[in-house]
Design an enzyme around this catalytic site. Structure first.
Site, PDB file in Angstrom:
ATOM      1  N   ASN A  11      59.652  43.194  58.990  1.00 56.74           N
ATOM      2  CA  ASN A  11      60.132  44.140  60.116  1.00 56.74           C
ATOM      3  C   ASN A  11      60.617  45.822  58.715  1.00 56.74           C
ATOM      4  OD1 ASN A  11      62.653  45.743  60.586  1.00 56.74           O
ATOM      5  ND2 ASN A  11      63.964  45.775  58.975  1.00 56.74           N
ATOM      6  N   GLY A  60      61.546  49.087  58.383  1.00 55.61           N
ATOM      7  CA  GLY A  60      61.952  50.668  58.772  1.00 55.61           C
ATOM      8  C   GLY A  60      61.777  52.156  57.930  1.00 55.61           C
ATOM      9  N   LYS A  61      62.191  53.123  57.890  1.00 52.85           N
ATOM     10  CA  LYS A  61      61.870  54.362  57.444  1.00 52.85           C
ATOM     11  C   LYS A  61      62.119  54.636  55.896  1.00 52.85           C
ATOM     12  CE  LYS A  61      63.226  58.969  57.167  1.00 52.85           C
ATOM     13  NZ  LYS A  61      64.659  59.764  56.748  1.00 52.85           N
ATOM     14  N   GLU A  62      62.201  53.290  54.871  1.00 46.63           N
ATOM     15  CA  GLU A  62      62.600  53.802  54.072  1.00 46.63           C
ATOM     16  C   GLU A  62      62.302  52.028  53.147  1.00 46.63           C
ATOM     17  OE1 GLU A  62      66.195  54.028  52.579  1.00 46.63           O
ATOM     18  OE2 GLU A  62      66.355  56.158  52.874  1.00 46.63           O
ATOM     19  N   VAL A 101      59.557  44.475  55.033  1.00 45.76           N
ATOM     20  CA  VAL A 101      60.133  43.450  54.322  1.00 45.76           C
ATOM     21  C   VAL A 101      58.619  42.650  55.363  1.00 45.76           C
ATOM     22  CG1 VAL A 101      61.429  41.367  54.694  1.00 45.76           C
ATOM     23  CG2 VAL A 101      62.088  43.958  54.522  1.00 45.76           C
ATOM     24  N   LYS A 160      60.188  42.348  50.609  1.00 45.31           N
ATOM     25  CA  LYS A 160      60.835  43.546  50.781  1.00 45.31           C
ATOM     26  C   LYS A 160      60.366  44.778  49.233  1.00 45.31           C
ATOM     27  CE  LYS A 160      65.471  46.301  51.414  1.00 45.31           C
ATOM     28  NZ  LYS A 160      66.389  45.710  51.710  1.00 45.31           N
ATOM     29  N   ASP A 164      76.651  47.682  54.298  1.00 47.55           N
ATOM     30  CA  ASP A 164      76.098  48.343  54.768  1.00 47.55           C
ATOM     31  C   ASP A 164      76.577  47.460  55.698  1.00 47.55           C
ATOM     32  OD1 ASP A 164      74.755  50.278  56.513  1.00 47.55           O
ATOM     33  OD2 ASP A 164      72.895  49.326  55.891  1.00 47.55           O
ATOM     34  N   ASN A 196      72.716  43.465  60.216  1.00 44.62           N
ATOM     35  CA  ASN A 196      72.614  42.568  58.934  1.00 44.62           C
ATOM     36  C   ASN A 196      72.773  41.364  58.181  1.00 44.62           C
ATOM     37  OD1 ASN A 196      70.736  45.010  57.696  1.00 44.62           O
ATOM     38  ND2 ASN A 196      73.034  45.934  56.971  1.00 44.62           N
ATOM     39  N   ASP A 225      70.714  42.312  52.844  1.00 40.97           N
ATOM     40  CA  ASP A 225      70.581  44.140  52.818  1.00 40.97           C
ATOM     41  C   ASP A 225      71.816  44.432  51.666  1.00 40.97           C
ATOM     42  OD1 ASP A 225      68.353  44.362  54.198  1.00 40.97           O
ATOM     43  OD2 ASP A 225      69.334  44.781  56.489  1.00 40.97           O
TER      44      ASP A 225
END
Length: 313
Positions: free
Chosen positions: A100, A102-104, A107, A126, A237, A242, A254
């Site tokens: 995966n 993502g922006k931040e 993984v 991660k 979150d 998640n 997460d």
């Protein structure tokens, strides 16, 4: 810190090669079965072995960096070193692709050999992108946590604390509910168990598969209660994104935003988690009541003021 562009990969490789002496001291493992064999090796043979092993290390570094280039990922040199040191320390044997991105954070899937059983193990690595992280948001979650004491001005310390927080939260939550087992952390890099099926395929998110929604809703209600009352944690979150599904059971991932129950934001985040869960299962035809859910978890009625604060968060 300046990001390393894909076309700068050779420069980074050269920088890493300067650390060859460090590698030789830490992972040198010649095929010498006993001390008597060492005594019979000539100086010329020793130089040949050293040269062959050095070549092996350099090739491994270049292969590792080239794999990141192929995946079109951009990391700073310090992150590349943290990743490479997972290989050097024999925590993993190789990174085998991206699960995966993502922006931040991204993984990676990794493979390694269990030191005790010798069996192949699957891992998730991660990596938080230092340049893309929202430090202001991270600070809000860290600030009220008595487990961490750091200066806000240090972005590197903030992201290290963020990864440390996820590491600790996973270990703490894992004593009570299904979570990936956290193995180790290196600054902005977290190594953990990969949640996968018998064939080694990563398990799907709750969002992406069909389950017995009534059963899952009941299980998640109880898990959030256990997490809050026994582990003294709030996920922070939680949503269908998640929660993974493994063997028809929910597995929670997460935990970087997770807070302890004494945190000033714990009630606000708990309410948000509960509403996210209720909204998902309501769309699947399950009868939900977030106020009853909250009481089930906390043992107390949901106060109007707390709910209003959660709406504005």
């Amino acid at each position: 810190m300046k990001n390393v562009k894909n076309n700068d990969i050779n420069t980074v490789s050269d920088d890493l090669d300067k650390d060859i002496s460090w590698d030789m001291e830490n992972i040198k493992e010649y095929d010498l079965k006993n001390e008597n064999e060492k005594e019979h090796i000539t100086k010329k043979d020793q130089q040949r072995i050293d040269k062959e092993y050095q070549k092996k290390i350099v090739e491994r570094k270049k292969k590792f960096l080239e794999s990141l280039k192929t995946e079109n990922e951009v990391f700073d040199k310090r992150t590349l070193m943290n990743l490479y040191n997972l290989l050097v320390g024999k925590h993993v044997d190789e990174l085998s692709g991206i699960i995966n991105s993502g922006k931040e954070a991204v993984v990676f899937r990794a493979e390694g050999t269990d030191s005790e059983t010798g069996e192949l193990e699957e891992y998730a690595v991660k990596v938080y992108r230092v340049s893309n992280c929202d430090f202001k948001t991270m600070w809000k979650y860290i600030q009220g946590d008595p487990r961490f004491h750091l200066k806000r001005s240090s972005t590197r310390q903030i992201i290290n604390a963020w990864v440390e927080k996820e590491f600790r939260n996973l270990l703490r939550a894992g004593d009570y509910i299904n979570t990936p087992f956290a193995i180790l952390k290196r600054e902005n890099v977290l190594l953990m168990e990969l949640i996968c099926d018998e064939d080694g395929n990563p398990c799907p998110r709750l969002k992406d598969c069909k389950v017995d929604y009534e059963k899952f809703y009941a299980q998640i209600r109880d898990d959030i209660k256990t997490l809050y009352q026994d582990a003294k944690l709030v996920h922070g979150d939680l949503s269908e994104y998640n929660i993974l599904v493994q063997d028809e059971e929910p597995v929670y991932i997460d935990f970087s935003q997770g807070v302890i129950s004494q945190h000033p934001l714990s009630k606000t985040l708990l309410i948000r988690d509960i509403k996210n869960v209720c909204n998902f299962f309501k769309r699947k035809g399950v009868k939900t009541d977030y106020q009853e859910f909250y009481k089930h978890v906390t043992g107390s009625e949901l106060h109007l003021l707390d709910e209003e604060l959660a709406k504005n968060y």
